[in-house]
Write a protein that holds these residues in place. Sequence first.
Motif, PDB file in Angstrom:
ATOM      1  N   THR A 154      13.973 -59.052  -9.072  1.00  0.00           N
ATOM      2  CA  THR A 154      12.542 -59.184  -8.752  1.00  0.00           C
ATOM      3  C   THR A 154      11.705 -58.084  -9.392  1.00  0.00           C
ATOM      4  O   THR A 154      10.499 -58.258  -9.595  1.00  0.00           O
ATOM      5  N   ARG A 174      14.654 -70.474  -8.456  1.00  0.00           N
ATOM      6  CA  ARG A 174      13.585 -70.385  -7.464  1.00  0.00           C
ATOM      7  C   ARG A 174      14.002 -69.550  -6.266  1.00  0.00           C
ATOM      8  O   ARG A 174      13.179 -68.807  -5.702  1.00  0.00           O
ATOM      9  N   GLN A 225      13.480 -66.139  -6.894  1.00  0.00           N
ATOM     10  CA  GLN A 225      12.050 -65.842  -7.035  1.00  0.00           C
ATOM     11  C   GLN A 225      11.718 -65.339  -8.439  1.00  0.00           C
ATOM     12  O   GLN A 225      10.916 -64.427  -8.627  1.00  0.00           O
ATOM     13  N   THR A 250       9.836 -65.742 -11.722  1.00  0.00           N
ATOM     14  CA  THR A 250       8.578 -66.379 -12.106  1.00  0.00           C
ATOM     15  C   THR A 250       8.692 -66.985 -13.498  1.00  0.00           C
ATOM     16  O   THR A 250       9.562 -66.586 -14.288  1.00  0.00           O
ATOM     17  N   GLN A 278       6.930 -66.363 -15.957  1.00  0.00           N
ATOM     18  CA  GLN A 278       6.694 -65.324 -16.952  1.00  0.00           C
ATOM     19  C   GLN A 278       7.937 -64.453 -17.151  1.00  0.00           C
ATOM     20  O   GLN A 278       8.125 -63.878 -18.233  1.00  0.00           O
ATOM     21  N   GLN A 279       8.786 -64.350 -16.145  1.00  0.00           N
ATOM     22  CA  GLN A 279       9.980 -63.512 -16.258  1.00  0.00           C
ATOM     23  C   GLN A 279      11.057 -64.145 -17.120  1.00  0.00           C
ATOM     24  O   GLN A 279      11.682 -63.473 -17.934  1.00  0.00           O
ATOM     25  N   TYR A 312       9.727 -73.500 -16.686  1.00  0.00           N
ATOM     26  CA  TYR A 312       9.708 -72.162 -17.266  1.00  0.00           C
ATOM     27  C   TYR A 312       9.401 -72.289 -18.761  1.00  0.00           C
ATOM     28  O   TYR A 312      10.324 -72.312 -19.591  1.00  0.00           O
TER      29      TYR A 312
END
Length: 262
Positions: free
Chosen positions: A121, A181, A184, A186, A188-189, A214
């Motif tokens: 994260t 998911r 978590q 994102t 953008q990651q 994504y």
Amino acid sequence: MSLTVLGTVDIRNQLDSVYRSNIQKYTEQVDKNRYILSRLIDCVKFCGAFELALRGHDETIESSNAGVFRVLIDFASELDTVMKEHLTSSTVFKGTSKTIQNDILDSVLCVYHKELSNIITKCEYVAVQADQTTDVSTTMQMVMILRYEENGQVHERFWKYLTPHSHTAEGLSSVIITELRELQITPQQLIAQCYDGAVMSGNVGGVQKSKTVYPNASSVHCYAHQLNLIIEKSFDNSPAATGRHRPPPAATGRHRPPPASD
């Protein structure tokens, strides 16, 4: 003053020596149990570090060829008097059964997932790798690996084994997206995804369909699998390598007449 200290001091700790003695014995037993559990976890970690199977075919006490975990526990008890006393005197919990082994593995994996999730994260860039195979019992498993950057260093960590509900690209992609998911991650990651095989890496129906969720996840085909495909195709086109030769011409039953004698 009496009202001030009311409820803050347990009067039993001050008056009852038997009660204090029981507390001390309970604390010592808890410390001993934690020590025994730590030794069991160390044995499991040892087997995992060297990729050794914990259990063997015969796990009975009389077995002369038990699993690595059982043998390692017996060896540790020869060097540790506390461990030896536990194995010889305990009648409720010894920690050598397959149920306890599975519980320890699940607990270690749970702690590992929690730590890795906290790291993921905080990362700016993450990539996912996945591959699936079917064993002799026709049970399909898919391994998922996370690759991320932390403090200028690239790390690659195993996440878990997944069991897709189908062998199709939709089934494979859905289970991967579900795990992403839960982590978590994102859009953008996630900047890269790496798979192999026709179903896994198909442009239209493959797992690359996850780019709809994504969009920054560029797909990279596994280089080792590319070499495997090239060699496989090369051998398929070589009759000498595959053992497939052209069949001899069929006999027609017509023979040439013998040459005329002079």
